[in-house]
Design a protein around this motif. Structure first.
Motif, PDB file in Angstrom:
ATOM      1  N   ARG A 506       0.823  -1.207   0.000  1.00 61.86           N
ATOM      2  CA  ARG A 506       0.000   0.000   0.000  1.00 61.86           C
ATOM      3  C   ARG A 506       0.861   1.261   0.000  1.00 61.86           C
ATOM      4  O   ARG A 506       0.530   2.249  -0.678  1.00 61.86           O
ATOM      5  N   GLU A 510       0.655   4.316  -2.770  1.00 60.42           N
ATOM      6  CA  GLU A 510       0.481   5.723  -2.414  1.00 60.42           C
ATOM      7  C   GLU A 510       1.714   6.544  -2.762  1.00 60.42           C
ATOM      8  O   GLU A 510       1.605   7.726  -3.085  1.00 60.42           O
ATOM      9  N   ARG A 519       1.936  15.356  -3.678  1.00 61.40           N
ATOM     10  CA  ARG A 519       1.157  15.501  -2.452  1.00 61.40           C
ATOM     11  C   ARG A 519       1.952  14.955  -1.281  1.00 61.40           C
ATOM     12  O   ARG A 519       2.753  14.027  -1.426  1.00 61.40           O
ATOM     13  N   ARG A 559      -8.556   8.203  11.090  1.00 64.81           N
ATOM     14  CA  ARG A 559      -9.443   8.705  10.046  1.00 64.81           C
ATOM     15  C   ARG A 559      -9.729   7.602   9.041  1.00 64.81           C
ATOM     16  O   ARG A 559      -9.001   6.616   8.961  1.00 64.81           O
ATOM     17  N   THR A 560     -10.800   7.774   8.265  1.00 62.68           N
ATOM     18  CA  THR A 560     -11.224   6.706   7.360  1.00 62.68           C
ATOM     19  C   THR A 560     -10.203   6.419   6.257  1.00 62.68           C
ATOM     20  O   THR A 560     -10.092   5.279   5.799  1.00 62.68           O
ATOM     21  N   HIS A 561      -9.454   7.422   5.817  1.00 62.03           N
ATOM     22  CA  HIS A 561      -8.527   7.198   4.712  1.00 62.03           C
ATOM     23  C   HIS A 561      -7.132   6.805   5.181  1.00 62.03           C
ATOM     24  O   HIS A 561      -6.246   6.552   4.357  1.00 62.03           O
ATOM     25  N   ASP A 562      -6.872   6.762   6.487  1.00 61.54           N
ATOM     26  CA  ASP A 562      -5.588   6.292   6.990  1.00 61.54           C
ATOM     27  C   ASP A 562      -5.525   4.775   6.935  1.00 61.54           C
ATOM     28  O   ASP A 562      -6.544   4.091   7.054  1.00 61.54           O
ATOM     29  N   VAL A 563      -4.327   4.239   6.743  1.00 64.41           N
ATOM     30  CA  VAL A 563      -4.127   2.792   6.621  1.00 64.41           C
ATOM     31  C   VAL A 563      -3.374   2.299   7.851  1.00 64.41           C
ATOM     32  O   VAL A 563      -2.257   2.741   8.124  1.00 64.41           O
ATOM     33  N   CYS A 576      -0.565   7.821   6.321  1.00 65.84           N
ATOM     34  CA  CYS A 576      -1.480   8.964   6.251  1.00 65.84           C
ATOM     35  C   CYS A 576      -1.299   9.666   4.907  1.00 65.84           C
ATOM     36  O   CYS A 576      -0.432  10.550   4.772  1.00 65.84           O
ATOM     37  N   PRO A 577      -2.075   9.305   3.887  1.00 67.49           N
ATOM     38  CA  PRO A 577      -1.949   9.977   2.589  1.00 67.49           C
ATOM     39  C   PRO A 577      -2.460  11.420   2.668  1.00 67.49           C
ATOM     40  O   PRO A 577      -3.310  11.750   3.498  1.00 67.49           O
ATOM     41  N   ASP A 578      -1.950  12.267   1.779  1.00 67.99           N
ATOM     42  CA  ASP A 578      -2.393  13.662   1.689  1.00 67.99           C
ATOM     43  C   ASP A 578      -2.320  14.376   3.042  1.00 67.99           C
ATOM     44  O   ASP A 578      -3.185  15.181   3.386  1.00 67.99           O
ATOM     45  N   THR A 579      -1.300  14.068   3.821  1.00 68.02           N
ATOM     46  CA  THR A 579      -1.157  14.643   5.162  1.00 68.02           C
ATOM     47  C   THR A 579       0.285  15.081   5.365  1.00 68.02           C
ATOM     48  O   THR A 579       1.217  14.314   5.073  1.00 68.02           O
TER      49      THR A 579
END
Length: 664
Positions: A506, A510, A519, A559-563, A576-579
């Protein structure tokens, strides 16, 4: 229901709507039904609506991969599932599954909601398996008819929970006594209400009528030999199989004689009956698991037949006096008859063919134009068609060509009627897809002989289709098994979180996306503080339980989009994408606080758990995704070392002071 009866039925339904909330579709099912009311919606637009409900997506693909589907390869996308099933079936499936999801329980104390849906689901899979043999209806539509055939009972339990509960306590569910009490209390019974609701939801009128009458005595069914009568018998047989889900396993064998009798009236006997029932039970078990219904043990139908034979009384010897049969005698197996569609413009010729075929035991449908024939072929699903060469609105060969381009038409045996045997014209007919021909005037013996030859071909087609269905079923099972194996390979056994292998894959995905769009992306390494000491003090099992506890807390706090993944013993990784690092710092602080605020409890033991966190942000100096993961681990190690040097117990407290250092 026609004329005034139909109007009265509609008025009854309107009055019921005024008394309360009838079971009705919600959410994505309602959106699907509204969108498909017109003819202008595209597959792509419908697919976008369906994708908003992941649960329905899974059920739809499951339906397309099972006996409902006709594709040669396992279906993996919504668009492919829509192409296989068609909009009417998708609309009905959405309706059925929406009602199932929103009415798993209710206020009627005497109504068995789980048993109702288990039985309805068995009716659905049984109707699907039965119609694959009788061809009285498309299997996907038959599935939906079975699933919704008892919806009137659910409606009454929803509208009148206390009053209907009293009726159920006074009489057995589905019995004639209950029907009489329903008529006295509500001026209609659940069978009539089921038919009205299906008609109101846009199901074909034939299906609504069959649902309304199938539970009544056989003399109330449509005329014997018609498609409607076949559907009534099919639904009555499916209902008998559905009752297996609502009775004790020790009582299952007692239902076998009625199942055998109804199947025999459909010319389904012996090995075919075992295969049909086993297919229904197998698919029902898979659907029950998918829909999380309470499991019911049924077993192979052949074993039920054996138990029924053992439980039956000894046969009467020749010396014993004759004994009258009990209530209903099992009818002898009927000869295999065919459903025949006659397309002939001459009424006299149609009448002679109809008389000949009726006397031979076949079901006959008649039309006199190409336009009517195309529609009738789809509705009646004939085994054999007798087509006049020259019809009033065109050539019968054009009709055959058009049918051969459809799924239904490819398996129909076609006899063409011609007034002469011109060799060139016959060659043309065979090239258009005709299977055989017969000349006028028609010789009855020759026609029946050629139909017997056609029957052999029809049976061969059916056997091939059953083999294909088995292959498709095995392919579907294999695809499911492969997905499960893949899930196991990428899942941590202890916590059910993704494992290190999944996390690395993953991060690579990303990383590529972040590289293209520039990003930010942050990786965290989280370790349970003092886990080794917990294991040595309280044992391995308590240590594992602590790891599972922390995994649960972290999962809920992210958060929902964190893996989130478990990458080592007591070590978790978060992507943490886009963070950026500031946003990730806030997330990390929330995780730390949530873990400390949620103590671990087991029996009388209570432990306050802490975690230490290190994080790293992707930057241009990093050459590969592994570098980002390694940097986060290094920061975690540095944080642990600094905490040990200061004697502080919480690793993240130090991390907050060292934030300026951890801005990779």
């Amino acid at each position: 229901m026609t004329g005034n009866a139909s109007l009265n039925g509609l008025s009854k339904l309107e009055r019921l709507r005024a008394t309360g909330n009838l079971p009705s579709p919600k959410g994505v099912a309602l959106a699907i039904m509204r969108a498909t009311q017109g003819d202008d919606i595209s597959i792509a637009e419908l697919g976008r609506i369906i994708k908003t409900d992941p649960a329905f997506v899974g059920r739809l693909i499951k339906a397309a991969n099972g006996h409902l589907g006709y594709g040669r390869h396992p279906i993996a996308s919504v668009q492919d599932a829509l192409m296989v099933l068609g909009m009417p079936a998708v609309r009905a499936l959405a309706l059925g599954f929406s009602l199932l999801s929103s009415h798993r329980s209710g206020a009627c104390q005497s109504f068995d909601y789980e048993g109702f849906w288990a039985s309805s689901l068995m009716r659905a899979t049984a109707m699907q398996a039965i119609t694959l043999r009788t061809r009285a209806a498309p299997a996907d539509e038959a599935y939906c008819v079975g699933l919704l055939s008892r919806i009137g009972e659910l409606a009454m339990a929803t509208l009148y929970p206390e009053q209907y509960g009293d009726l159920l306590r006074l009489s057995a569910a589905g019995s004639d006594e209950l029907v009489a009490r329903e008529q006295a209390a509500f001026a209609l019974d659940h069978r009539e209400l089921s038919g009205l609701m299906l008609a109101d939801w846009g199901m074909p009128r034939t299906f609504a009528q069959v649902v309304a009458v199938h539970g009544q005595p056989e003399h109330a069914w449509p005329a014997d030999g018609s498609r409607e009568a076949t559907l009534c018998r099919s639904l009555a047989l499916a209902a008998e199989l559905g009752r297996l889900c609502e009775t004790e396993r020790s009582e299952h064998a007692r239902r076998v004689p009625s199942i055998v009798a109804l199947a025999s009236s459909l010319q389904i006997d012996g090995a075919e009956l075992n295969e049909t029932c086993d297919a229904a039970i197998r698919d029902w078990s898979e659907w029950s698991s998918l829909l999380q219904l309470a499991p019911v043990q049924i077993g192979a139908f052949s074993s039920l037949v054996e138990r029924s034979a053992v439980a039956a009384p000894e046969p009467v010897t020749q010396a014993a006096p004759a004994v009258a049969a009990p209530d209903v005698a099992v009818p002898p197996p009927a000869k295999r008859h065919m459903r025949v569609l006659v397309v002939e413009s001459d009424a006299a010729v149609r009448a002679s063919i109809r008389t000949l075929l009726h006397d031979a035991g076949h079901e006959v449908h008649e039309v006199d134009t190409i336009a009517q024939a195309a529609e009738a072929a789809i509705l009646t699903q004939p085994h054999l068609m007798i087509v006049e060469w020259s019809l009033s609105d065109g050539s019968g060969l054009k009709l055959v060509e058009r049918l051969r381009q459809t799924r239904v038409g490819r398996s129909i045996y076609v006899l063409v009627l011609t007034s002469h045997e011109n060799e060139q014209r016959l060659v043309e007919a065979f090239e258009c897809g005709v299977d055989d021909f017969i000349t006028k005037p028609i010789n009855g013996r020759v026609l029946l002989a050629r139909m017997r030859a056609g029957l052999r071909v029809v049976k061969l087609h059916e056997e091939i289709e059953r083999d294909r269905e088995e292959i498709r079923h095995f392919a579907s099972e294999l695809a499911v098994s492969n997905r499960r194996l893949q899930d196991v390979a990428l899942t941590d056994v202890l916590t059910a979180l993704p494992n290190r292998r999944y996390f690395i894959d993953r991060v690579e995905q990303e990383w590529s996306a972040a590289s293209r769009s520039q990003r930010p992306m942050v990786c965290m390494a989280i370790e349970v503080d003092g886990l080794a000491q917990i294991r040595s003090t309280y044992g391995q099992m308590i240590g594992d339980a602590v790891v599972k506890h922390v995994a649960s807390v972290l999962k809920q706090a992210l958060r929902t989009h964190d893996v989130l993944a478990r990458t080592d013993d007591g070590v978790f990784s978060v992507l943490c994408p886009d963070t950026d690092v500031q946003g990730a710092g806030l997330v990390a602080e929330r995780l730390r606080q949530q873990v400390e605020a949620t103590p671990f409890r087991v029996d009388r033991l209570q432990l306050r758990i802490a975690v230490q966190i290190g994080l790293a942000q992707r930057n241009s100096s990093m050459s590969a995704p592994e570098t980002l993961i390694s940097e986060a681990s290094s920061e975690l190690s540095a944080s642990k070392g600094a905490v040990a040097g200061t004697g502080r117990a919480a690793g993240f407290a130090l991390f907050a002071e060292r934030e300026g250092v951890v801005t990779h």
